[in-house]
Design a protein around this motif. Sequence first.
Motif, PDB file in Angstrom:
ATOM      1  N   VAL A  33      -3.161   2.048 -10.225  1.00  0.00           N
ATOM      2  CA  VAL A  33      -3.238   1.413  -8.913  1.00  0.00           C
ATOM      3  C   VAL A  33      -4.509   1.850  -8.200  1.00  0.00           C
ATOM      4  CG1 VAL A  33      -2.069   1.142  -6.687  1.00  0.00           C
ATOM      5  CG2 VAL A  33      -0.717   1.442  -8.767  1.00  0.00           C
ATOM      6  N   ILE A  34      -5.185   0.898  -7.543  1.00  0.00           N
ATOM      7  CA  ILE A  34      -6.342   1.221  -6.718  1.00  0.00           C
ATOM      8  C   ILE A  34      -6.036   0.852  -5.274  1.00  0.00           C
ATOM      9  CG2 ILE A  34      -8.078   1.011  -8.545  1.00  0.00           C
ATOM     10  CD1 ILE A  34      -8.685  -1.817  -7.449  1.00  0.00           C
ATOM     11  N   ALA A  35      -6.671   1.607  -4.352  1.00  0.00           N
ATOM     12  CA  ALA A  35      -6.495   1.334  -2.926  1.00  0.00           C
ATOM     13  C   ALA A  35      -7.767   1.744  -2.197  1.00  0.00           C
ATOM     14  CB  ALA A  35      -5.301   2.111  -2.382  1.00  0.00           C
ATOM     15  N   ARG A  36      -7.950   1.198  -1.022  1.00  0.00           N
ATOM     16  CA  ARG A  36      -9.145   1.490  -0.234  1.00  0.00           C
ATOM     17  C   ARG A  36      -9.099   2.867   0.424  1.00  0.00           C
ATOM     18  NH1 ARG A  36     -12.329  -2.744  -0.225  1.00  0.00           N
ATOM     19  NH2 ARG A  36     -11.486  -4.803  -0.600  1.00  0.00           N
ATOM     20  N   SER A  37      -7.894   3.339   0.727  1.00  0.00           N
ATOM     21  CA  SER A  37      -7.720   4.620   1.412  1.00  0.00           C
ATOM     22  C   SER A  37      -6.307   5.111   1.151  1.00  0.00           C
ATOM     23  CB  SER A  37      -7.934   4.441   2.919  1.00  0.00           C
ATOM     24  OG  SER A  37      -6.939   3.546   3.426  1.00  0.00           O
ATOM     25  N   MET A  38      -6.001   6.333   1.585  1.00  0.00           N
ATOM     26  CA  MET A  38      -4.641   6.840   1.423  1.00  0.00           C
ATOM     27  C   MET A  38      -3.631   6.029   2.248  1.00  0.00           C
ATOM     28  SD  MET A  38      -4.277   8.873  -0.971  1.00  0.00           S
ATOM     29  CE  MET A  38      -2.595   9.371  -0.663  1.00  0.00           C
ATOM     30  N   PRO A  39      -3.944   5.665   3.504  1.00  0.00           N
ATOM     31  CA  PRO A  39      -2.987   4.804   4.218  1.00  0.00           C
ATOM     32  C   PRO A  39      -2.765   3.460   3.507  1.00  0.00           C
ATOM     33  CG  PRO A  39      -4.473   5.826   5.782  1.00  0.00           C
ATOM     34  CD  PRO A  39      -4.993   6.142   4.400  1.00  0.00           C
ATOM     35  N   HIS A  40      -3.830   2.896   2.945  1.00  0.00           N
ATOM     36  CA  HIS A  40      -3.689   1.647   2.190  1.00  0.00           C
ATOM     37  C   HIS A  40      -2.807   1.867   0.965  1.00  0.00           C
ATOM     38  CE1 HIS A  40      -5.576  -1.690  -0.453  1.00  0.00           C
ATOM     39  NE2 HIS A  40      -4.680  -2.229   0.339  1.00  0.00           N
TER      40      HIS A  40
ATOM     41  N   TYR B   5       2.294   1.387  -1.994  1.00  0.00           N
ATOM     42  CA  TYR B   5       3.393   2.115  -2.648  1.00  0.00           C
ATOM     43  C   TYR B   5       4.740   1.742  -2.037  1.00  0.00           C
ATOM     44  CZ  TYR B   5       5.989   6.027  -4.627  1.00  0.00           C
ATOM     45  OH  TYR B   5       6.905   6.793  -5.306  1.00  0.00           O
ATOM     46  N   ARG B   6       4.804   1.763  -0.718  1.00  0.00           N
ATOM     47  CA  ARG B   6       6.080   1.498  -0.040  1.00  0.00           C
ATOM     48  C   ARG B   6       6.501   0.033  -0.113  1.00  0.00           C
ATOM     49  NH1 ARG B   6       4.471   5.181   5.026  1.00  0.00           N
ATOM     50  NH2 ARG B   6       4.966   7.201   4.097  1.00  0.00           N
ATOM     51  N   SER B   7       5.543  -0.869   0.075  1.00  0.00           N
ATOM     52  CA  SER B   7       5.924  -2.283   0.173  1.00  0.00           C
ATOM     53  C   SER B   7       5.889  -3.042  -1.149  1.00  0.00           C
ATOM     54  CB  SER B   7       5.037  -3.001   1.189  1.00  0.00           C
ATOM     55  OG  SER B   7       3.703  -3.068   0.718  1.00  0.00           O
ATOM     56  N   ARG B   8       5.096  -2.575  -2.109  1.00  0.00           N
ATOM     57  CA  ARG B   8       4.957  -3.337  -3.353  1.00  0.00           C
ATOM     58  C   ARG B   8       5.442  -2.597  -4.594  1.00  0.00           C
ATOM     59  NH1 ARG B   8      -0.913  -4.948  -1.706  1.00  0.00           N
ATOM     60  NH2 ARG B   8      -0.434  -6.306   0.026  1.00  0.00           N
ATOM     61  N   ILE B   9       5.216  -1.282  -4.657  1.00  0.00           N
ATOM     62  CA  ILE B   9       5.607  -0.533  -5.852  1.00  0.00           C
ATOM     63  C   ILE B   9       7.089  -0.174  -5.817  1.00  0.00           C
ATOM     64  CG2 ILE B   9       5.219   1.553  -7.223  1.00  0.00           C
ATOM     65  CD1 ILE B   9       2.844  -0.489  -7.262  1.00  0.00           C
ATOM     66  N   LEU B  10       7.535   0.438  -4.736  1.00  0.00           N
ATOM     67  CA  LEU B  10       8.935   0.867  -4.658  1.00  0.00           C
ATOM     68  C   LEU B  10       9.920  -0.298  -4.653  1.00  0.00           C
ATOM     69  CD1 LEU B  10       8.806   3.927  -2.243  1.00  0.00           C
ATOM     70  CD2 LEU B  10       9.014   3.911  -4.735  1.00  0.00           C
ATOM     71  N   THR B  11       9.433  -1.496  -4.389  1.00  0.00           N
ATOM     72  CA  THR B  11      10.308  -2.670  -4.408  1.00  0.00           C
ATOM     73  C   THR B  11      10.390  -3.325  -5.789  1.00  0.00           C
ATOM     74  OG1 THR B  11       8.504  -4.109  -3.699  1.00  0.00           O
ATOM     75  CG2 THR B  11       9.882  -3.151  -1.962  1.00  0.00           C
ATOM     76  N   LEU B  12       9.621  -2.806  -6.757  1.00  0.00           N
ATOM     77  CA  LEU B  12       9.694  -3.342  -8.116  1.00  0.00           C
ATOM     78  C   LEU B  12      11.085  -3.071  -8.686  1.00  0.00           C
ATOM     79  CD1 LEU B  12       6.186  -2.232  -9.469  1.00  0.00           C
ATOM     80  CD2 LEU B  12       6.892  -4.533  -8.817  1.00  0.00           C
TER      81      LEU B  12
END
Length: 131
Positions: free
Chosen positions: A89-96, A101-108
């Motif tokens: 997974v890549i992200a622009r920042s830790m908040p991103h 993580y919360r909205s897309r990964i944990l909902t898998l």
Amino acid sequence: MSKLAEAAGLPLASCYKRLERLQAQGVIKGSRAAINWAALGYAVEVSLRVTLDKTDPRAFDEFLAAARKVPEVIAIQTFLGVVDVRLYVIARSMPHYQEIYRSRILTLPHIADIEALMQVATIKEAQSLPL
């Protein structure tokens, strides 16, 4: 192409023909661009080790189908053993990243356990096979 021909000690035309032959034989499947994600503003790289709840026979297929839809997941690998899947997974920042993580990964679907490994540095990244 000329740099490759020079490195191989071949005339340009011979190098081109050899590449075409290797492609036709399936040895070379294609060419690709190596993307520098940090240069595009993606400063955070995380490897997620996922163990699936395998009590449902559709767990792998449903998880993989959903994971493919997450744009920030740039690589998916499956394994035999305790860890079933690795998501890169890549992200622009830790908040991103936290939002992803919360909205897309944990909902898998079908996640039994997940472990995050935060990448600190790339020490070696081979782009070719030493021939």
